[in-house]
Design an enzyme around this catalytic site. Structure first.
Site, PDB file in Angstrom:
ATOM      1  N   LEU A 175       4.118 -36.593  41.090  1.00 31.96           N
ATOM      2  CA  LEU A 175       4.804 -36.464  41.472  1.00 31.96           C
ATOM      3  C   LEU A 175       6.022 -37.609  40.521  1.00 31.96           C
ATOM      4  CD1 LEU A 175       5.327 -36.110  45.402  1.00 31.96           C
ATOM      5  CD2 LEU A 175       5.243 -34.679  43.874  1.00 31.96           C
ATOM      6  N   HIS A 176       6.559 -36.448  40.114  1.00 32.09           N
ATOM      7  CA  HIS A 176       7.713 -37.295  39.327  1.00 32.09           C
ATOM      8  C   HIS A 176       8.969 -36.545  38.789  1.00 32.09           C
ATOM      9  CE1 HIS A 176       6.158 -33.908  36.201  1.00 32.09           C
ATOM     10  NE2 HIS A 176       7.260 -33.873  35.729  1.00 32.09           N
ATOM     11  N   ARG A 177       8.988 -35.094  39.291  1.00 34.58           N
ATOM     12  CA  ARG A 177      10.828 -34.633  39.018  1.00 34.58           C
ATOM     13  C   ARG A 177      11.535 -35.507  40.099  1.00 34.58           C
ATOM     14  NH1 ARG A 177      10.277 -29.957  35.934  1.00 34.58           N
ATOM     15  NH2 ARG A 177       8.538 -29.009  35.767  1.00 34.58           N
TER      16      ARG A 177
END
Length: 365
Positions: free
Chosen positions: A207-209
């Protein structure tokens, strides 16, 4: 210019850019083309940048601008300033940009302002969610580019509806899949699993957004869902620094069954993905890679710019509250891998892109 051959100039800045650029650079090298590779430094951690060049066989960048992180406005402004100088000095015949990150937009805009033609690899993707910085970037780049290389028929359709001249658009397949297929024999799930102390059945999370990690409430919801999911399946969670801070403070660190990892190189990460019982992600590229590997993918987003991964692949869009029940069903056997992947995802996209670029340059000569 004293009769010199003007090069093609590739601009990359993040891990997905490197993966997409590798087969294009290799195919153009085989065609005998002069090339320059500019790394903006948007990903500046060695594990997220240098290691990818080594593993993917990309040449060392001719220039590393070292721009680093910052707000979207500051980072884009710094990129524009640095790239304008680089483009002016190099005077390329064509500027090739990849994907939808800030480096992509800055390079396309700087080149257009200087009257230099732009080729956009991965054109036409649309999530129709303008709160995503990437959606803003990809829409603007497609308006500036003279050559648009699309990965799917849906992308071609989006460009047609936006009034893009169809003569500028080429359906070529997915160069990210070229890279995956090239390195497939190097992906060793058992070795990767053992290296990180994972059980035989495990999941991978990335997850990075901003929608998942920058907003504290959203980060708490994602972290809570992952902690609950880890009761069903041990989770390997390699995190970018920003995501690690946000999700860790939201409760992900030290949860039973959660293995928080430092960022991984391409081969290490894809080895884990290949052996996973499920992947939980918000990454566009991971949606594509799992589609080809036949690994079930649960995407924590309300929309995707890659709907082909849902219609022709293994991907499902879910919210955090749906993660545990969907994962439980999946682990109980509610999953069937597609019989075939999307059209032209066959490992030849780089060669098709190179052929169109050479044709364009010969026409302009």
């Amino acid at each position: 210019m004293n009769g010199r051959v003007r090069p093609m100039l590739h601009v990359v800045g993040t891990r997905p850019n490197f993966v997409k650029a590798a087969p294009v650079v290799a195919a153009l090298r085989s065609a005998g083309c002069e090339q320059v590779l500019v790394h903006t430094g948007q990903h500046y951690d060695e594990r997220m940048s240098d290691v990818f060049f080594r593993q993917l066989g990309l040449p060392r960048p001719d220039t590393d601008l070292g721009v680093g992180s910052g707000s979207h406005a500051r980072q884009t402004a710094d990129l524009l300033t640095a790239l304008e100088g680089e483009l002016t000095a190099r005077d390329p015949a064509l500027v090739v940009v990849y994907g939808d990150v800030n480096s992509t937009l800055a390079a396309a805009l700087a080149a257009a302002k200087l009257g230099m033609p732009v080729a956009h690899v991965e054109a036409g993707l649309r999530s129709f969610d303008m709160t995503m910085p990437e959606e803003v970037n990809r829409r603007l780049v497609d308006q500036l580019a003279e050559l648009l290389f699309a990965t799917s028929p849906e992308a071609v359709g989006h460009l047609a509806r936006e009034g893009v001249d169809p003569g500028r658009v080429h359906l070529v397949g997915n160069p990210m899949i070229d890279t995956l297929l090239t390195h497939l024999d190097h992906f060793d799930p058992e070795a990767a699993r053992a290296a990180h102390g994972l059980p035989a059945r495990y999941g991978v999370v990335t997850l990075h957004r901003p929608a998942n990690v920058d907003d504290p409430e959203a980060a708490r919801a994602a972290a809570h869902a992952l902690v609950e999911a880890a009761r069903l399946l041990d989770l390997a969670v390699p995190l970018h620094p920003r995501g690690r801070a946000a999700l860790g403070s939201a409760g992900l660190d030290h949860a039973p069954g959660v293995h928080v990892l430092d960022p991984l190189g391409y081969v290490e990460f894809m080895s884990l993905v290949r052996g996973a019982a499920a992947v939980i992600t918000d990454s566009g590229g991971v949606q594509e890679e799992t589609t080809v590997l036949g690994v079930p993918c649960l995407t924590l987003r309300t929309s995707t710019e890659r709907p082909v991964t849902v219609t022709h692949g293994t991907n499902r869009l879910i919210g955090p509250d749906e993660l545990v029940p969907t994962l439980r069903k999946l682990l109980d056997g509610d999953f069937t891998a597609p019989d075939e992947g999307p059209p032209l995802w066959d490992g030849r996209a780089g060669a098709r892109i190179a052929a169109e670029i050479v044709r364009r340059l010969e026409h302009d000569a």
